[in-house]
Write a protein that holds these residues in place. Sequence first.
Motif, PDB file in Angstrom:
ATOM      1  N   HIS A  49       0.700  -1.262  -0.230  1.00 51.10           N
ATOM      2  CA  HIS A  49       0.008  -0.114   0.009  1.00 51.10           C
ATOM      3  C   HIS A  49       0.880   1.144   0.088  1.00 51.10           C
ATOM      4  CE1 HIS A  49      -3.549  -2.555   1.106  1.00 51.10           C
ATOM      5  NE2 HIS A  49      -4.241  -1.457   0.681  1.00 51.10           N
ATOM      6  N   GLY A  50       2.104   1.186   0.817  1.00 47.25           N
ATOM      7  CA  GLY A  50       3.035   2.371   0.845  1.00 47.25           C
ATOM      8  C   GLY A  50       3.457   2.820  -0.359  1.00 47.25           C
ATOM      9  N   PHE A  51       3.751   1.773  -1.438  1.00 47.88           N
ATOM     10  CA  PHE A  51       4.357   2.259  -2.426  1.00 47.88           C
ATOM     11  C   PHE A  51       3.811   1.967  -3.638  1.00 47.88           C
ATOM     12  CE2 PHE A  51       6.565  -2.183  -1.829  1.00 47.88           C
ATOM     13  CZ  PHE A  51       6.011  -2.728  -2.870  1.00 47.88           C
ATOM     14  N   ALA A  52       2.582   1.699  -3.687  1.00 50.23           N
ATOM     15  CA  ALA A  52       1.703   1.480  -4.820  1.00 50.23           C
ATOM     16  C   ALA A  52       1.860   2.463  -5.855  1.00 50.23           C
ATOM     17  CB  ALA A  52       0.266   1.270  -4.441  1.00 50.23           C
ATOM     18  N   ALA A  53       1.882   3.729  -5.466  1.00 47.98           N
ATOM     19  CA  ALA A  53       1.699   4.760  -6.428  1.00 47.98           C
ATOM     20  C   ALA A  53       3.101   5.548  -6.640  1.00 47.98           C
ATOM     21  CB  ALA A  53       0.832   5.803  -6.078  1.00 47.98           C
ATOM     22  N   SER A  54       4.285   4.947  -6.268  1.00 47.14           N
ATOM     23  CA  SER A  54       5.409   5.541  -6.189  1.00 47.14           C
ATOM     24  C   SER A  54       6.409   5.547  -7.514  1.00 47.14           C
ATOM     25  CB  SER A  54       6.253   4.878  -5.052  1.00 47.14           C
ATOM     26  OG  SER A  54       5.610   5.348  -3.749  1.00 47.14           O
ATOM     27  N   GLY A  55       5.714   4.848  -8.538  1.00 50.77           N
ATOM     28  CA  GLY A  55       6.456   5.089  -9.703  1.00 50.77           C
ATOM     29  C   GLY A  55       7.932   4.489  -9.793  1.00 50.77           C
ATOM     30  N   VAL A  56       8.877   5.458 -10.468  1.00 49.01           N
ATOM     31  CA  VAL A  56      10.317   5.196 -10.234  1.00 49.01           C
ATOM     32  C   VAL A  56      10.730   4.662  -8.869  1.00 49.01           C
ATOM     33  CG1 VAL A  56      10.656   6.242 -12.676  1.00 49.01           C
ATOM     34  CG2 VAL A  56      11.018   7.441 -10.220  1.00 49.01           C
ATOM     35  N   ASP A  57       9.982   5.176  -7.722  1.00 56.26           N
ATOM     36  CA  ASP A  57      10.725   5.130  -6.668  1.00 56.26           C
ATOM     37  C   ASP A  57      10.330   3.553  -5.718  1.00 56.26           C
ATOM     38  OD1 ASP A  57      12.117   7.443  -6.319  1.00 56.26           O
ATOM     39  OD2 ASP A  57      10.091   8.369  -5.589  1.00 56.26           O
ATOM     40  N   LYS A  58       9.612   2.924  -6.815  1.00 55.59           N
ATOM     41  CA  LYS A  58       9.096   1.538  -6.184  1.00 55.59           C
ATOM     42  C   LYS A  58      10.255   0.662  -5.687  1.00 55.59           C
ATOM     43  CE  LYS A  58       4.443   0.676  -7.725  1.00 55.59           C
ATOM     44  NZ  LYS A  58       3.593  -0.158  -8.515  1.00 55.59           N
ATOM     45  N   PRO A  59      11.271   0.533  -6.616  1.00 57.29           N
ATOM     46  CA  PRO A  59      12.275  -0.735  -6.321  1.00 57.29           C
ATOM     47  C   PRO A  59      13.038  -0.211  -5.006  1.00 57.29           C
ATOM     48  CG  PRO A  59      12.211  -0.012  -8.752  1.00 57.29           C
ATOM     49  CD  PRO A  59      11.294   1.027  -7.921  1.00 57.29           C
ATOM     50  N   MET A  60      13.157   0.979  -4.894  1.00 52.09           N
ATOM     51  CA  MET A  60      14.029   1.701  -3.598  1.00 52.09           C
ATOM     52  C   MET A  60      13.108   1.307  -2.325  1.00 52.09           C
ATOM     53  SD  MET A  60      16.014   5.019  -2.894  1.00 52.09           S
ATOM     54  CE  MET A  60      17.276   4.761  -4.381  1.00 52.09           C
TER      55      MET A  60
END
Length: 617
Positions: A49-60
């Motif tokens: 939930h916390g990174f679902a919308a984070s785009g290019v920051d998802k992997p980190m």
Amino acid sequence: MPLLPAIERVTSRIADRSRRLRGDYLARMDAAREAGPARRELSCGNLAHGFAASGVDKPMLREGAGGNIGIITSYNDMLSAHQPMEHYPTLIRMAARNAGGSAQVAGGVPAMCDGVTQGRTGMELSLFSRDAIAMATAISLSHDMFDAVLCLGVCDKIVPGLLIGALSYGHLPVIFIPAGPMPSGIPNKQKAEVRQRYALGQASRDELLEAEAASYHSPGTCTFYGTANSNQMLMEVMGLHMPGSAFVPPNTPLRDALTVAATEQSLRITALGNDYRPLARTIDEKAIVNAMVGLAATGGSTNHALHLVAMARAAGVLIDWTDLDELSQATPLLARVYPNGSADVNHFEAAGGLGLVINELLDAGLLHGDVACVHGGDLRQQAMQPWLDDLTLRWRNAPATSLDDNVVRGVAAPFDSEGGLRCLQGNLGRAVVKISAVAPELRRIEAPARIFESQDALLAAFKAGQLDKRDGFAGDFVAVVRGQGPRANGMPELHKLTPTLAALQDRGQRVALLTDGRMSGASGKVLAAIHVTPEAADAGPLSKLREGDIVRIDGDAGTMEALVDADTWAAREAVRPALADNHIGHGRELFAMMRKQVGSAEQGACALFLDEDEGRP
């Protein structure tokens, strides 16, 4: 330079008073520190939930690598001070990625403007908005996704609210990022003259609006030295800004460079690295003493007699108005910025600004230089001024001497030997008075009380000629506006009274204001005993005053008395203000809990903290 005895004495007294509360707070913050990024402890569903919308920051974010910054923003595009922050999150995310981290807007907080609500019903929500902001900040950080925090805020209740809320997550490093002042408009003296002529019926509404629009005219903070700009001073002397950030104009390359620098620095000082600087260790009794000294030295806002108490309490530090009074009397007044002078903050900055003031206070032993500043250095480095060398952000020393001694001066030749924030006390309770803007001959008054239950009632009496000199009335009086405290109606500012009382004073009448309400960060040339506690709604002494009682207020001596026979005074019953109409409409019904729960003015007028021993604020 060794600290002056008064600074050492007050700091030691505060530390002793706060020992248990501060110890408990630090123990909680130390326990909250994680061995690694807190988000690694989230369940898979929580984290997704916390990174679902984070785009290019998802992997980190998914891998838990690098620091993640939580952005708390007070952006809105109605208010000039906050409008420049619209694009800050985009800039911060880019800077974080370039530094090997990430950033997310954790939440937004409300940002209301006392300048818009002045004299309106909405002003009764103003002070409580600080506590709402604090709660919204804590809610925003409750997801446990963050290793550092950037707080975007400027104005009156916003910065104190952000700091109070962030202190509940004091195990995280926190840096504040302002927007900066708008360009100078018409001279403040000219604006005040138009306001005063309008109060007397000598200027039209169109003329007044034109003057106001020429003063508040573009993106950025209002340029007078009220609560908003006092906030920025506090963030500097407490070490929560990148050095010299306070008064850099918005929408400039230097402003953007400072925002990038704050982002990069916040990633360097997380618990993941070797220079961990949690907010809980930055804000201590030394930082709070610095804040009180800075407030006195610059002639800052009376609102901080409330806000500083609440901010300190959130860090487990207990201060009161006696501390503020003693420090103010030991601190010379080094700045004359409107309403304490004719210059604005842009003139102040150009003349040497906070860098000059901080260096002067350090050299005189008036500030603690060893506070744990977020930029990694000490307070001497905080005094340095930023500049751009082509595209590279650098810092240089502030001017060693004032570039305009009509605006800012050194300790050797101050404008006054003291800062001018005083605590008053007597049989009317305790109050705050700002004498730095009041002429010495007007700092004492002994005159009959004129009792009003609202500022509108006083203005109506003025318009009806009831406050003019006439047979049987010499024209001198103390205007008592009661039922304006935090429990009564949220403690609104009564700044709407300034032009009227100033006009009466200018035509030869001796007048003063006595109230359990607030006056404003723009407290001016009329003697005003404000924040009276206990308040009238709590059957405080103001509720025992009667029309015509002789009242003496002495700002220099620090006293305020009703000159009424002691037996008569003791036998009088309190007249409770009628408040039913102040509790509903315009959202006021939603704040009933806060009015019931709020502490006194000297306790910061805060509804967030309960005394563990008494169960009351």
